[in-house]
Scaffold this active site. Structure first.
Site, PDB file in Angstrom:
ATOM      1  N   ARG A  52     -14.206   0.510 -25.763  1.00 29.25           N
ATOM      2  CA  ARG A  52     -14.206   0.658 -24.302  1.00 29.25           C
ATOM      3  C   ARG A  52     -13.414  -0.439 -23.576  1.00 29.25           C
ATOM      4  O   ARG A  52     -13.616  -0.668 -22.386  1.00 29.25           O
ATOM      5  CB  ARG A  52     -15.634   0.723 -23.756  1.00 29.25           C
ATOM      6  CG  ARG A  52     -16.396   1.972 -24.186  1.00 29.25           C
ATOM      7  CD  ARG A  52     -17.689   2.129 -23.413  1.00 29.25           C
ATOM      8  NE  ARG A  52     -18.327   3.390 -23.738  1.00 29.25           N
ATOM      9  CZ  ARG A  52     -19.230   3.526 -24.707  1.00 29.25           C
ATOM     10  NH1 ARG A  52     -19.586   2.476 -25.442  1.00 29.25           N
ATOM     11  NH2 ARG A  52     -19.779   4.708 -24.937  1.00 29.25           N
TER      12      ARG A  52
ATOM     13  N   LYS B 139      -0.328   0.036 -16.262  1.00 30.34           N
ATOM     14  CA  LYS B 139      -0.361   1.440 -16.675  1.00 30.34           C
ATOM     15  C   LYS B 139      -0.113   1.525 -18.177  1.00 30.34           C
ATOM     16  O   LYS B 139       0.888   0.998 -18.676  1.00 30.34           O
ATOM     17  CB  LYS B 139       0.720   2.255 -15.959  1.00 30.34           C
ATOM     18  CG  LYS B 139       0.376   2.667 -14.551  1.00 30.34           C
ATOM     19  CD  LYS B 139       1.474   3.568 -14.015  1.00 30.34           C
ATOM     20  CE  LYS B 139       1.156   4.087 -12.629  1.00 30.34           C
ATOM     21  NZ  LYS B 139       2.227   4.979 -12.125  1.00 30.34           N
TER      22      LYS B 139
ATOM     23  N   GLU C 118      16.461   0.899 -13.971  1.00 28.87           N
ATOM     24  CA  GLU C 118      15.174   0.615 -13.333  1.00 28.87           C
ATOM     25  C   GLU C 118      15.299  -0.515 -12.313  1.00 28.87           C
ATOM     26  O   GLU C 118      14.646  -0.500 -11.276  1.00 28.87           O
ATOM     27  CB  GLU C 118      14.123   0.250 -14.387  1.00 28.87           C
ATOM     28  CG  GLU C 118      13.482   1.436 -15.086  1.00 28.87           C
ATOM     29  CD  GLU C 118      12.410   2.124 -14.232  1.00 28.87           C
ATOM     30  OE1 GLU C 118      12.120   1.646 -13.117  1.00 28.87           O
ATOM     31  OE2 GLU C 118      11.873   3.143 -14.696  1.00 28.87           O
TER      32      GLU C 118
ATOM     33  N   LYS D  99       8.038  -4.975  -7.990  1.00 27.70           N
ATOM     34  CA  LYS D  99       6.983  -4.157  -8.576  1.00 27.70           C
ATOM     35  C   LYS D  99       5.623  -4.836  -8.463  1.00 27.70           C
ATOM     36  O   LYS D  99       4.619  -4.195  -8.148  1.00 27.70           O
ATOM     37  CB  LYS D  99       7.290  -3.832 -10.042  1.00 27.70           C
ATOM     38  CG  LYS D  99       6.238  -2.900 -10.637  1.00 27.70           C
ATOM     39  CD  LYS D  99       6.653  -2.254 -11.933  1.00 27.70           C
ATOM     40  CE  LYS D  99       5.595  -1.240 -12.372  1.00 27.70           C
ATOM     41  NZ  LYS D  99       5.933  -0.576 -13.648  1.00 27.70           N
TER      42      LYS D  99
ATOM     43  N   GLU E 117      -2.385   3.450  -7.762  1.00 23.59           N
ATOM     44  CA  GLU E 117      -1.498   4.483  -7.242  1.00 23.59           C
ATOM     45  C   GLU E 117      -2.206   5.400  -6.249  1.00 23.59           C
ATOM     46  O   GLU E 117      -2.082   6.624  -6.300  1.00 23.59           O
ATOM     47  CB  GLU E 117      -0.893   5.307  -8.386  1.00 23.59           C
ATOM     48  CG  GLU E 117       0.449   5.933  -8.035  1.00 23.59           C
ATOM     49  CD  GLU E 117       1.124   6.555  -9.239  1.00 23.59           C
ATOM     50  OE1 GLU E 117       0.594   7.529  -9.784  1.00 23.59           O
ATOM     51  OE2 GLU E 117       2.184   6.052  -9.640  1.00 23.59           O
TER      52      GLU E 117
ATOM     53  N   ARG F 170       1.823   2.632  -4.258  1.00 25.36           N
ATOM     54  CA  ARG F 170       2.429   2.459  -5.579  1.00 25.36           C
ATOM     55  C   ARG F 170       3.289   3.655  -5.965  1.00 25.36           C
ATOM     56  O   ARG F 170       4.168   3.543  -6.826  1.00 25.36           O
ATOM     57  CB  ARG F 170       1.335   2.219  -6.635  1.00 25.36           C
ATOM     58  CG  ARG F 170       1.906   1.925  -8.019  1.00 25.36           C
ATOM     59  CD  ARG F 170       0.878   1.394  -8.979  1.00 25.36           C
ATOM     60  NE  ARG F 170       1.473   1.197 -10.304  1.00 25.36           N
ATOM     61  CZ  ARG F 170       0.895   0.525 -11.286  1.00 25.36           C
ATOM     62  NH1 ARG F 170      -0.304  -0.013 -11.116  1.00 25.36           N
ATOM     63  NH2 ARG F 170       1.502   0.384 -12.447  1.00 25.36           N
TER      64      ARG F 170
ATOM     65  N   ASN G  17       7.812   5.526  -8.190  1.00 23.18           N
ATOM     66  CA  ASN G  17       8.222   6.723  -8.925  1.00 23.18           C
ATOM     67  C   ASN G  17       9.585   7.252  -8.492  1.00 23.18           C
ATOM     68  O   ASN G  17       9.996   8.334  -8.934  1.00 23.18           O
ATOM     69  CB  ASN G  17       7.178   7.834  -8.757  1.00 23.18           C
ATOM     70  CG  ASN G  17       5.907   7.545  -9.524  1.00 23.18           C
ATOM     71  OD1 ASN G  17       5.946   7.051 -10.644  1.00 23.18           O
ATOM     72  ND2 ASN G  17       4.763   7.841  -8.920  1.00 23.18           N
TER      73      ASN G  17
ATOM     74  N   HIS H  23      11.750   9.097 -10.939  1.00 21.47           N
ATOM     75  CA  HIS H  23      10.938   9.441 -12.099  1.00 21.47           C
ATOM     76  C   HIS H  23      10.528  10.908 -12.150  1.00 21.47           C
ATOM     77  O   HIS H  23      10.252  11.426 -13.233  1.00 21.47           O
ATOM     78  CB  HIS H  23       9.685   8.567 -12.145  1.00 21.47           C
ATOM     79  CG  HIS H  23       9.958   7.172 -12.604  1.00 21.47           C
ATOM     80  ND1 HIS H  23      10.799   6.318 -11.912  1.00 21.47           N
ATOM     81  CD2 HIS H  23       9.527   6.471 -13.684  1.00 21.47           C
ATOM     82  CE1 HIS H  23      10.855   5.154 -12.543  1.00 21.47           C
ATOM     83  NE2 HIS H  23      10.103   5.222 -13.625  1.00 21.47           N
TER      84      HIS H  23
ATOM     85  N   HIS I 220      11.387  12.208 -15.626  1.00 18.31           N
ATOM     86  CA  HIS I 220      10.374  12.585 -16.610  1.00 18.31           C
ATOM     87  C   HIS I 220      10.589  14.011 -17.109  1.00 18.31           C
ATOM     88  O   HIS I 220      10.369  14.309 -18.290  1.00 18.31           O
ATOM     89  CB  HIS I 220       8.977  12.454 -16.005  1.00 18.31           C
ATOM     90  CG  HIS I 220       8.512  11.039 -15.902  1.00 18.31           C
ATOM     91  ND1 HIS I 220       7.326  10.691 -15.291  1.00 18.31           N
ATOM     92  CD2 HIS I 220       9.056   9.875 -16.340  1.00 18.31           C
ATOM     93  CE1 HIS I 220       7.169   9.377 -15.359  1.00 18.31           C
ATOM     94  NE2 HIS I 220       8.204   8.865 -15.983  1.00 18.31           N
TER      95      HIS I 220
ATOM     96  N   HIS J 257      14.457   6.117 -21.360  1.00 11.41           N
ATOM     97  CA  HIS J 257      13.736   6.297 -20.090  1.00 11.41           C
ATOM     98  C   HIS J 257      14.611   5.880 -18.914  1.00 11.41           C
ATOM     99  O   HIS J 257      14.676   6.575 -17.892  1.00 11.41           O
ATOM    100  CB  HIS J 257      12.440   5.488 -20.110  1.00 11.41           C
ATOM    101  CG  HIS J 257      11.705   5.520 -18.807  1.00 11.41           C
ATOM    102  ND1 HIS J 257      11.171   6.683 -18.285  1.00 11.41           N
ATOM    103  CD2 HIS J 257      11.434   4.532 -17.910  1.00 11.41           C
ATOM    104  CE1 HIS J 257      10.596   6.410 -17.124  1.00 11.41           C
ATOM    105  NE2 HIS J 257      10.742   5.127 -16.875  1.00 11.41           N
TER     106      HIS J 257
END
Length: 296
Positions: free
Chosen positions: A50, A72, A114, A156, A166, A170, A174, A177, A181, A194
């Site tokens: 956990r 993330k 990026e 960032k 997010e 936030r 993206n 993205h 993606h 990426h």
């Protein structure tokens, strides 16, 4: 190595290794490598017993300015990128620019897309510095590179500090993205890095903003030229638009059946929109494909 290994199976192997080593909740995972290593190791740390501590040591430009910051972690699903994951902040991020000397040119460019994205979001000076860098980043000076890394990290980190999970702000990160993606998903994470996919997505988002009269066409030209200046990207003209649209439908940013796009309204300013039409996306894909011949 590579997005195609960012899977639940890989995380299971890490879990098996942690268990075989007899590690308990006082263990610390060190993610030493690129973005895939960080995302997988971080997700394994988030879910083992956990949640146990972990530390990021990014060794690629892309990981330094993007995935190592913000907490993330997660893996891809065959139908959508980063669909399975969690927020699990590392205890520390240690980014040593000397690792960048070991990167092949393509990996350096991948991270630079990026950095450019961060500049378009919030830093005109950062965009200007990339526009002034050598074409394809050949011979990019260490001082300029380190300044670019520091600026992107600052942008960032400031956004994440205000909106860790997010909720709203936030989402500006993206930019590029949504389409990026989708391009990764339809090519099964084998054609694009990426960063390259984000570069294409940045061009598409800027064109959609232009069609919506949110962005002057001259600014679109400047943004697209800045993307192309960073170097060549794998082609997209042979990818069926319907497959890309299908991948977009599975994007984790969909809200109430509406796809969320981040669109630039100027260099250094963006808007979050949920009113992008399918026809606008199709037209953007045509414009993106038409730019293939311009890449240096």
């Amino acid at each position: 190595d590579g997005e195609r290994y960012k899977t639940r199976d890989t995380v299971a192997l890490v879990h098996d290794g942690l268990l075989a080593a007899g590690l308990g909740r006082d263990a610390v995972v060190v993610a030493f490598g690129g973005g895939v290593v960080g995302d997988v190791a971080g997700f394994a740390a988030a879910t083992y017993m956990r949640g146990i501590d972990w530390v990021q040591v990014p060794t690629t430009l892309l990981a330094m300015v993007d995935s190592s910051i913000g907490g993330k972690v997660g893996v891809n699903h065959p139908k959508a990128k980063n669909l399975i994951g969690a927020f699990h902040q590392p205890r520390a991020v240690v980014a040593d620019p000397s690792f960048l000397d070991t990167l092949p040119p393509r990996e350096l460019r991948s991270g630079a897309y990026e950095i450019l994205k961060c500049g378009v979001i919030a830093d005109r000076a950062l965009v200007k510095s990339l526009q002034g860098a050598p074409a394809g980043l050949k011979g990019w000076g260490r001082a300029e590179l380190e300044n670019a890394v520091a600026s992107a990290c600052r942008i960032k980190a400031e956004v994440v500090e205000k909106d860790e999970r997010e909720g709203n702000l936030r989402r500006v990160l993206n930019l590029g993205h949504t389409l990026g993606h989708a391009l990764e998903a339809v090519t099964r994470y084998r054609r694009f890095t990426h960063g390259e996919a984000v570069g294409w997505g940045l061009v598409g988002a800027a064109w959609i903003a232009t069609r919506k009269e949110l962005l002057r066409e001259s600014v679109f030209d400047a943004i697209a030229a800045a993307v192309d200046h960073l170097g060549p990207r794998p082609r997209i003209s042979d990818l069926p638009p319907d497959k890309i649209l299908s991948a977009l439908a599975g994007d984790k940013k969909v809200r109430d059946g509406r796809l969320i796009f981040v669109l630039p309204t100027a260099v250094g300013r963006v808007e979050i929109r949920s009113d992008v039409k399918t026809a606008e996306i199709r037209h953007a894909l045509k414009v993106m494909a038409s730019r293939e011949a311009r890449m240096g």
